[in-house]
Write a protein that holds these residues in place. Structure first.
Motif, short mmCIF file in Angstrom:
data_model
loop_
_atom_site.label_atom_id
_atom_site.label_comp_id
_atom_site.label_asym_id
_atom_site.label_seq_id
_atom_site.Cartn_x
_atom_site.Cartn_y
_atom_site.Cartn_z
N ASN A 91 39.21 -11.32 -3.61
CA ASN A 91 37.60 -11.81 -3.11
C ASN A 91 38.50 -11.28 -1.65
O ASN A 91 39.90 -11.41 -1.32
CB ASN A 91 37.23 -13.79 -3.37
N ARG A 92 37.73 -11.15 -0.89
CA ARG A 92 38.39 -11.14 0.54
C ARG A 92 38.73 -11.97 1.40
O ARG A 92 39.93 -12.27 2.54
CB ARG A 92 36.43 -10.96 1.77
N ASP A 93 38.19 -13.21 1.76
CA ASP A 93 38.77 -14.25 1.81
C ASP A 93 40.67 -15.00 2.35
O ASP A 93 41.18 -14.42 2.56
CB ASP A 93 38.56 -16.08 1.79
N ASP A 94 40.48 -14.33 0.56
CA ASP A 94 42.63 -14.32 0.07
C ASP A 94 43.37 -12.96 0.30
O ASP A 94 44.21 -13.25 0.86
CB ASP A 94 42.36 -14.56 -1.05
N LEU A 95 42.43 -12.47 0.12
CA LEU A 95 43.24 -11.48 0.82
C LEU A 95 43.58 -11.05 2.65
O LEU A 95 44.84 -10.72 2.80
CB LEU A 95 42.26 -9.20 0.70
N VAL A 96 42.72 -11.26 2.68
CA VAL A 96 43.08 -11.29 4.60
C VAL A 96 43.65 -12.39 5.20
O VAL A 96 44.05 -12.57 6.42
CB VAL A 96 41.39 -11.14 5.71
N ALA A 97 43.81 -13.27 4.20
CA ALA A 97 45.11 -14.59 4.45
C ALA A 97 46.59 -13.69 4.36
O ALA A 97 46.80 -14.85 4.77
CB ALA A 97 44.64 -15.56 3.88
N LEU A 98 46.41 -13.27 4.43
CA LEU A 98 47.48 -11.75 3.85
C LEU A 98 48.21 -11.71 4.96
O LEU A 98 47.84 -11.13 5.74
CB LEU A 98 48.24 -11.22 2.08
N PRO A 99 49.33 -11.03 5.42
CA PRO A 99 50.33 -11.14 6.36
C PRO A 99 50.15 -9.30 6.70
O PRO A 99 49.80 -8.23 4.92
CB PRO A 99 51.40 -10.96 6.25
N GLY A 100 49.20 -8.64 7.72
CA GLY A 100 49.13 -7.36 7.67
C GLY A 100 47.30 -6.46 6.94
O GLY A 100 47.71 -5.42 6.75
N VAL A 101 47.49 -7.37 5.87
CA VAL A 101 45.93 -7.29 5.63
C VAL A 101 44.92 -7.61 6.69
O VAL A 101 44.73 -8.88 6.63
CB VAL A 101 45.96 -7.65 4.37
N GLY A 102 44.33 -6.76 6.73
CA GLY A 102 43.25 -6.91 7.54
C GLY A 102 41.78 -6.61 7.16
O GLY A 102 41.64 -6.55 6.11
N ARG A 103 40.01 -6.83 7.83
CA ARG A 103 39.08 -6.10 6.55
C ARG A 103 39.28 -5.29 6.02
O ARG A 103 39.19 -4.66 5.45
CB ARG A 103 37.67 -6.35 8.01
N LYS A 104 39.83 -4.08 6.72
CA LYS A 104 39.86 -2.54 6.53
C LYS A 104 40.66 -2.72 4.52
O LYS A 104 40.21 -2.10 3.77
CB LYS A 104 40.17 -1.49 7.48
N THR A 105 41.59 -2.66 5.17
CA THR A 105 42.23 -2.84 4.16
C THR A 105 42.31 -3.87 2.77
O THR A 105 41.36 -2.96 1.95
CB THR A 105 43.79 -3.22 4.49
#
Length: 211
Positions: free
Chosen positions: A107-121
């Motif tokens: 899911n996007r919320d958990d992914l973008v909370a990771l370092p270096g991970v923006g919306r595009k990634t």
């Protein structure tokens, strides 16, 4: 651009490449997440060259953590911004272990909370690893969307939302791959290859070039 043009554009892109895939090499969601993180402001070719040596050594969060930041740098030093990327990938491994049992979240919320991970990634991972409809707008997709008038917008967020709204439903899952490949190889930045473009007659770009 009207709906019928969009349908025909994606119909042609699909006919030419029925099952488009990312050019990044990976064999698991974690490998894809790392590869996409490393690909920021770098070519897929340069990332693949590095990960072919890296992934046999470290392709899980635990193995990446054991490799460490300095060890990782040795594998990715040919990639731009490798110092900050190494820091992010190691911190990302720590958080995946601590918060997600070493599993890449879907899911996007958990992914973008990771370092270096923006919306595009996050969108690339959601679409490519988990088969979710998501539109990762990079420079290629932004350019193609505006040039062709498929989904013009002033910024990447605007283009993303318009693509999700305007691309016909049956093409949404693969649209990101078709557009990025089209921008990478045909609708290139400096001089688009209009004469050999399979959607030239549908494209609304005013300054078409002659090959």
């Amino acid at each position: 651009m009207n709906k019928q043009k969009r349908i025909e554009i994606f119909n042609r892109l699909k006919a030419e490449n029925p099952t488009p895939v990312t050019e990044l090499e990976y064999s698991s969601p974690y490998e894809l997440l790392v590869a996409v993180t490393l690909s920021a402001q770098a070519t897929d070719v340069s990332v693949n060259k590095a990960t072919r040596k890296l992934f046999p050594i470290a392709n899980t969060p635990e193995a990446m953590l054991r490799l460490g930041e300095e060890g990782l740098k040795e594998y990715i030093k040919t990639i731009g911004l490798f110092n900050s990327k190494a820091k992010n990938v190691i911190k990302m491994a720590e958080l995946l272990i601590e918060r997600h049992n070493s599993i890449v979240p879907d899911n996007r919320d958990d992914l973008v909370a990771l370092p270096g991970v923006g919306r595009k990634t996050a969108n690339v991972v959601l679409n490519t690893a988990f088969g979710q409809i998501a539109m990762a707008v990079d420079t290629h997709i932004f350019r193609v969307s505006n040039r062709t008038k498929i989904a013009p917008g002033k910024n990447v967020d605007e283009v993303e939302q318009r693509l999700l709204r305007l691309v016909p439903n049956e093409y949404l899952m693969d649209a990101h791959h078709w557009l990025i490949l089209h921008g990478r190889y045909v609708c290139v930045a400096r001089k688009p290859k209009c004469g050999s473009c399979l959607i030239e007659d549908l494209c609304e770009f005013k300054d078409k070039t002659v090959d």
